[in-house]
Design a protein around this motif. Sequence first.
Motif, PDB file in Angstrom:
ATOM      1  N   TYR A  81       0.842  -1.200   0.000  1.00  0.00           N
ATOM      2  CA  TYR A  81       0.000   0.000   0.000  1.00  0.00           C
ATOM      3  C   TYR A  81       0.874   1.245   0.000  1.00  0.00           C
ATOM      4  CZ  TYR A  81      -2.916  -3.481   2.388  1.00  0.00           C
ATOM      5  OH  TYR A  81      -3.576  -4.614   2.744  1.00  0.00           O
ATOM      6  N   LEU A  82       0.411   2.272  -0.712  1.00  0.00           N
ATOM      7  CA  LEU A  82       1.028   3.572  -0.581  1.00  0.00           C
ATOM      8  C   LEU A  82      -0.003   4.489   0.069  1.00  0.00           C
ATOM      9  CD1 LEU A  82       3.566   5.390  -2.352  1.00  0.00           C
ATOM     10  CD2 LEU A  82       1.405   6.628  -2.268  1.00  0.00           C
ATOM     11  N   VAL A  83       0.409   5.148   1.139  1.00  0.00           N
ATOM     12  CA  VAL A  83      -0.438   6.114   1.822  1.00  0.00           C
ATOM     13  C   VAL A  83       0.219   7.469   1.642  1.00  0.00           C
ATOM     14  CG1 VAL A  83      -1.412   6.844   4.019  1.00  0.00           C
ATOM     15  CG2 VAL A  83      -1.210   4.404   3.502  1.00  0.00           C
ATOM     16  N   GLY A  84      -0.519   8.412   1.067  1.00  0.00           N
ATOM     17  CA  GLY A  84       0.039   9.723   0.799  1.00  0.00           C
ATOM     18  C   GLY A  84      -0.723  10.826   1.496  1.00  0.00           C
ATOM     19  N   THR A  85       0.002  11.883   1.806  1.00  0.00           N
ATOM     20  CA  THR A  85      -0.624  13.073   2.370  1.00  0.00           C
ATOM     21  C   THR A  85       0.057  14.299   1.795  1.00  0.00           C
ATOM     22  OG1 THR A  85      -1.387  14.117   4.425  1.00  0.00           O
ATOM     23  CG2 THR A  85       0.837  13.204   4.442  1.00  0.00           C
ATOM     24  N   ASP A 119      -3.563  15.462   6.228  1.00  0.00           N
ATOM     25  CA  ASP A 119      -2.486  15.375   7.216  1.00  0.00           C
ATOM     26  C   ASP A 119      -2.949  15.681   8.633  1.00  0.00           C
ATOM     27  OD1 ASP A 119      -2.882  18.106   6.891  1.00  0.00           O
ATOM     28  OD2 ASP A 119      -0.763  18.594   7.063  1.00  0.00           O
ATOM     29  N   ASP A 120      -4.187  16.103   8.806  1.00  0.00           N
ATOM     30  CA  ASP A 120      -4.666  16.489  10.138  1.00  0.00           C
ATOM     31  C   ASP A 120      -5.530  15.423  10.805  1.00  0.00           C
ATOM     32  OD1 ASP A 120      -6.815  16.742   8.437  1.00  0.00           O
ATOM     33  OD2 ASP A 120      -7.466  18.678   9.220  1.00  0.00           O
ATOM     34  N   ILE A 121      -5.429  14.181  10.335  1.00  0.00           N
ATOM     35  CA  ILE A 121      -6.216  13.105  10.944  1.00  0.00           C
ATOM     36  C   ILE A 121      -5.298  12.107  11.645  1.00  0.00           C
ATOM     37  CG2 ILE A 121      -7.989  13.284   9.151  1.00  0.00           C
ATOM     38  CD1 ILE A 121      -6.928  10.443   8.257  1.00  0.00           C
ATOM     39  N   LEU A 122      -5.899  11.317  12.502  1.00  0.00           N
ATOM     40  CA  LEU A 122      -5.259  10.140  13.081  1.00  0.00           C
ATOM     41  C   LEU A 122      -6.150   8.975  12.710  1.00  0.00           C
ATOM     42  CD1 LEU A 122      -4.375  11.555  16.602  1.00  0.00           C
ATOM     43  CD2 LEU A 122      -2.913  11.446  14.580  1.00  0.00           C
ATOM     44  N   VAL A 123      -5.575   7.890  12.235  1.00  0.00           N
ATOM     45  CA  VAL A 123      -6.382   6.775  11.746  1.00  0.00           C
ATOM     46  C   VAL A 123      -6.927   5.938  12.903  1.00  0.00           C
ATOM     47  CG1 VAL A 123      -5.179   6.670   9.541  1.00  0.00           C
ATOM     48  CG2 VAL A 123      -4.361   5.276  11.446  1.00  0.00           C
ATOM     49  N   ALA A 124      -8.016   5.218  12.625  1.00  0.00           N
ATOM     50  CA  ALA A 124      -8.655   4.348  13.615  1.00  0.00           C
ATOM     51  C   ALA A 124      -8.009   2.963  13.581  1.00  0.00           C
ATOM     52  CB  ALA A 124     -10.148   4.238  13.313  1.00  0.00           C
ATOM     53  N   ASP A 125      -8.300   2.166  14.595  1.00  0.00           N
ATOM     54  CA  ASP A 125      -7.787   0.798  14.656  1.00  0.00           C
ATOM     55  C   ASP A 125      -8.185   0.015  13.401  1.00  0.00           C
ATOM     56  OD1 ASP A 125      -6.640   1.212  17.118  1.00  0.00           O
ATOM     57  OD2 ASP A 125      -8.317   0.370  18.237  1.00  0.00           O
ATOM     58  N   ARG A 173       2.766   8.293  12.763  1.00  0.00           N
ATOM     59  CA  ARG A 173       2.783   7.570  14.039  1.00  0.00           C
ATOM     60  C   ARG A 173       1.470   6.834  14.280  1.00  0.00           C
ATOM     61  NH1 ARG A 173       5.576  12.513  17.311  1.00  0.00           N
ATOM     62  NH2 ARG A 173       7.711  12.008  16.751  1.00  0.00           N
ATOM     63  N   SER A 174       0.338   7.449  13.902  1.00  0.00           N
ATOM     64  CA  SER A 174      -0.942   6.773  14.121  1.00  0.00           C
ATOM     65  C   SER A 174      -1.085   5.553  13.214  1.00  0.00           C
ATOM     66  CB  SER A 174      -2.126   7.736  13.939  1.00  0.00           C
ATOM     67  OG  SER A 174      -2.408   8.014  12.593  1.00  0.00           O
ATOM     68  N   ILE A 175      -0.577   5.629  11.987  1.00  0.00           N
ATOM     69  CA  ILE A 175      -0.614   4.460  11.092  1.00  0.00           C
ATOM     70  C   ILE A 175       0.188   3.323  11.707  1.00  0.00           C
ATOM     71  CG2 ILE A 175       0.152   3.573   8.853  1.00  0.00           C
ATOM     72  CD1 ILE A 175      -0.413   6.434   7.748  1.00  0.00           C
ATOM     73  N   ARG A 176       1.366   3.673  12.233  1.00  0.00           N
ATOM     74  CA  ARG A 176       2.229   2.663  12.849  1.00  0.00           C
ATOM     75  C   ARG A 176       1.573   2.031  14.071  1.00  0.00           C
ATOM     76  NH1 ARG A 176       6.800   5.803  13.741  1.00  0.00           N
ATOM     77  NH2 ARG A 176       6.459   5.707  15.969  1.00  0.00           N
ATOM     78  N   ALA A 177       0.835   2.823  14.839  1.00  0.00           N
ATOM     79  CA  ALA A 177       0.260   2.333  16.097  1.00  0.00           C
ATOM     80  C   ALA A 177      -1.094   1.655  15.930  1.00  0.00           C
ATOM     81  CB  ALA A 177       0.117   3.494  17.080  1.00  0.00           C
ATOM     82  N   ARG A 178      -1.913   2.116  14.998  1.00  0.00           N
ATOM     83  CA  ARG A 178      -3.307   1.671  14.926  1.00  0.00           C
ATOM     84  C   ARG A 178      -3.549   0.427  14.099  1.00  0.00           C
ATOM     85  NH1 ARG A 178      -6.752   3.793  18.601  1.00  0.00           N
ATOM     86  NH2 ARG A 178      -6.241   5.950  18.959  1.00  0.00           N
ATOM     87  N   ASP A 179      -2.661   0.125  13.196  1.00  0.00           N
ATOM     88  CA  ASP A 179      -2.837  -1.066  12.366  1.00  0.00           C
ATOM     89  C   ASP A 179      -1.495  -1.775  12.255  1.00  0.00           C
ATOM     90  OD1 ASP A 179      -4.214  -2.901  10.873  1.00  0.00           O
ATOM     91  OD2 ASP A 179      -4.971  -1.457   9.416  1.00  0.00           O
ATOM     92  N   PRO A 180      -0.959  -2.261  13.391  1.00  0.00           N
ATOM     93  CA  PRO A 180       0.397  -2.803  13.394  1.00  0.00           C
ATOM     94  C   PRO A 180       0.584  -4.008  12.490  1.00  0.00           C
ATOM     95  CG  PRO A 180      -0.710  -3.281  15.464  1.00  0.00           C
ATOM     96  CD  PRO A 180      -1.613  -2.363  14.696  1.00  0.00           C
TER      97      PRO A 180
END
Length: 143
Positions: free
Chosen positions: A7-11, A115-121, A25-32
């Motif tokens: 996957y490529l995730v861009g902002t 860029d102003d969001i944090l992703v969910a689990d 950081r939220s991508i790394r933490a929420r969907d490990p």
Amino acid sequence: MTYRPRYLVGTNVYGPPDRARNLIRSIRARDPGVVGDVQVVVVNDGFPNQPGFDQLVCSGMAEYVEYPDGEEYRATGIGVDLITFEENRGVAAGWNAICRHTWDLGLDWCVILNDDILVADHWLRAMEVFLGGTPAAGVAGYP
């Protein structure tokens, strides 16, 4: 063979890189379970004299391992690429650059996030399940 993410995730960012860093950081933490499959690209949309964008490349904390036969994989973290525009080209130009980067890497999945969001689990797997089970859908969005 070199490492190839799934996957490529861009902002697209116009302003300080702090929000993009928090998104990574939220991508790394929420969907490990998927971090090894994710490559992030951050587009600096011409924000002048803003230090810190180069450090975003390190914020994914990617570590690569290469086997003796040349096979490479990312053991931990998220790879981060940076695209810098010399002047503000607008959101659409940033999104187009993200899509081109996806195609240049030969990837099938492109996700564009503000860029102003944090992703969910488990956000990325949920999107993949939805799109994979809905062949007529080519785009998915979240409220």
